[in-house]
Design a protein around this motif. Structure first.
Motif, short mmCIF file in Angstrom:
data_model
loop_
_atom_site.label_atom_id
_atom_site.label_comp_id
_atom_site.label_asym_id
_atom_site.label_seq_id
_atom_site.Cartn_x
_atom_site.Cartn_y
_atom_site.Cartn_z
N VAL A 139 7.06 7.57 -3.47
CA VAL A 139 7.03 7.30 -4.91
C VAL A 139 5.61 7.01 -5.38
O VAL A 139 5.16 7.56 -6.40
CB VAL A 139 7.97 6.12 -5.23
N MET A 140 4.89 6.15 -4.65
CA MET A 140 3.55 5.77 -5.09
C MET A 140 2.58 6.95 -5.05
O MET A 140 1.68 7.06 -5.88
CB MET A 140 3.00 4.63 -4.23
N ARG A 141 2.75 7.84 -4.06
CA ARG A 141 1.89 9.03 -4.02
C ARG A 141 2.31 10.07 -5.04
O ARG A 141 1.51 10.92 -5.43
CB ARG A 141 1.88 9.64 -2.63
N GLY A 142 3.56 10.01 -5.46
CA GLY A 142 4.04 10.98 -6.44
C GLY A 142 3.62 10.67 -7.87
O GLY A 142 3.47 11.59 -8.69
N ILE A 143 3.43 9.38 -8.18
CA ILE A 143 3.03 8.99 -9.54
C ILE A 143 1.51 9.05 -9.64
O ILE A 143 0.81 8.44 -8.82
CB ILE A 143 3.51 7.57 -9.86
N PRO A 144 0.96 9.77 -10.60
CA PRO A 144 -0.50 9.75 -10.78
C PRO A 144 -1.01 8.33 -10.98
O PRO A 144 -0.37 7.52 -11.66
CB PRO A 144 -0.72 10.61 -12.03
N THR A 145 -2.15 8.02 -10.38
CA THR A 145 -2.69 6.67 -10.47
C THR A 145 -2.93 6.26 -11.91
O THR A 145 -2.66 5.11 -12.30
CB THR A 145 -4.01 6.58 -9.68
N TYR B 277 -3.09 3.14 -3.94
CA TYR B 277 -3.96 3.42 -2.80
C TYR B 277 -3.34 2.97 -1.48
O TYR B 277 -3.63 3.54 -0.43
CB TYR B 277 -5.33 2.78 -3.00
N SER B 278 -2.49 1.95 -1.52
CA SER B 278 -1.82 1.52 -0.28
C SER B 278 -0.95 2.63 0.28
O SER B 278 -0.84 2.78 1.50
CB SER B 278 -0.97 0.28 -0.55
#
Length: 286
Positions: free
Chosen positions: A122-128, A163-164
């Motif tokens: 999920v965290m890598r899928g959402i643009p920062t 980033y984590s």
């Protein structure tokens, strides 16, 4: 080394080889320097002779505006530095925890493994950028009791979470690169799974992934500029504020130079560290 008539002296052929190597080295150096100067001179000439150069120079490279905006931008830029210093250790801890959770094989820890996989996906899928906006504005809008509504805090949390997820995959790759014989040796010495992970696997994995970790932190330093999207008065916000009032974008160039001044030394250190790690691996030290 022996001296006198029995001392070794290079032959004429060896001296000729050395002279030829020096000549070729000087020739390559001269050719590289000449071609570099020529290319950059042509690029500079094309830039200066372009029809809109005068206006671009006044708008983006005004010395007076750079001098006027510099104190304001530098003072605000320290916020970017502080965000980086807070986020970096938090990312290291959280990412290592996620990587370990994802690598577990115990049936009892299956929920933790599922959470770790979902987190990274999920965290890598959402643009920062989008995550910073969502948390920076969304969480304060909930008006939760006992939870800060500071948008800067939640923007920093968004950077940490985003980033984590990436750093966790770097750690996981390092952990999985450890040869099974290392784990088998540790278990043969009587170390349990936790102590094997702590004393054998993780230390070796961390040493192997330090260079890519530094690359991630170079990107993190640049992405601290995203906190300006939620109204945090950082270097980018200060530069935009100056340009909006003075109709001049030189302040944006100033803050860009500050980011470069901070990231280039770290990039050079990363290159040096990668070479050192490669040398140690070739020597069998890692």
């Amino acid at each position: 080394m022996p001296t006198g008539s029995g001392a070794w002296h290079p032959s004429e052929r060896e001296l000729a080889r050395r002279a030829e190597r020096r000549r070729l080295r000087v020739r390559r150096t001269g050719t590289a320097g000449l071609s570099t100067v020529l290319v950059f001179a042509l690029l500079g000439l094309a830039l200066v002779l372009s029809p809109g150069w005068q206006r671009v120079q006044e708008t983006f490279f005004s010395w007076s505006d750079a001098r006027d905006s510099f104190p304001l931008v530098v003072e605000a830029f320290w916020l970017n530095v502080r965000i980086f210093l807070v986020a970096e250790p938090a990312i290291l801890v959280l990412a290592l925890l996620v990587a370990i959770m994802r690598g577990t094989r115990s049936a009892w820890l299956a929920p933790a493994r599922i959470v770790a996989v979902a987190f990274t996906d999920v965290m890598r899928g959402i643009p920062t950028l989008l995550l910073v906006v969502l948390l920076g504005y969304g969480v304060p809008a909930l008006e939760l009791q006992g939870v800060t509504n500071d948008r800067l805090v939640w923007a920093t949390v968004a950077l940490i979470l985003s980033y984590s997820a990436y750093v966790a995959e770097v750690f996981r790759a390092g952990i999985e690169s450890i040869h099974p014989s290392q784990i088998a040796s540790a278990r043969a010495l009587g170390l349990g799974p936790v102590r094997t992970l702590r004393h054998v696997v993780v230390p070796q994995a961390v040493r192997r992934v330090v260079p890519p970790l530094l690359n991630d932190f170079i990107s993190l330093q640049k992405d601290t500029a995203l906190v300006s999207l939620v109204g945090a008065f950082d270097g980018v916000f200060a530069a935009r504020d100056y340009s909006a009032y003075n109709f001049n974008y030189t302040s944006l160039v100033v803050v860009s130079v500050l980011f470069i001044a901070l990231t280039v030394p770290l990039a050079r250190f990363t290159d040096w560290l990668q070479r050192r790690v490669a040398e140690r691996e070739r020597a069998g030290a890692l």
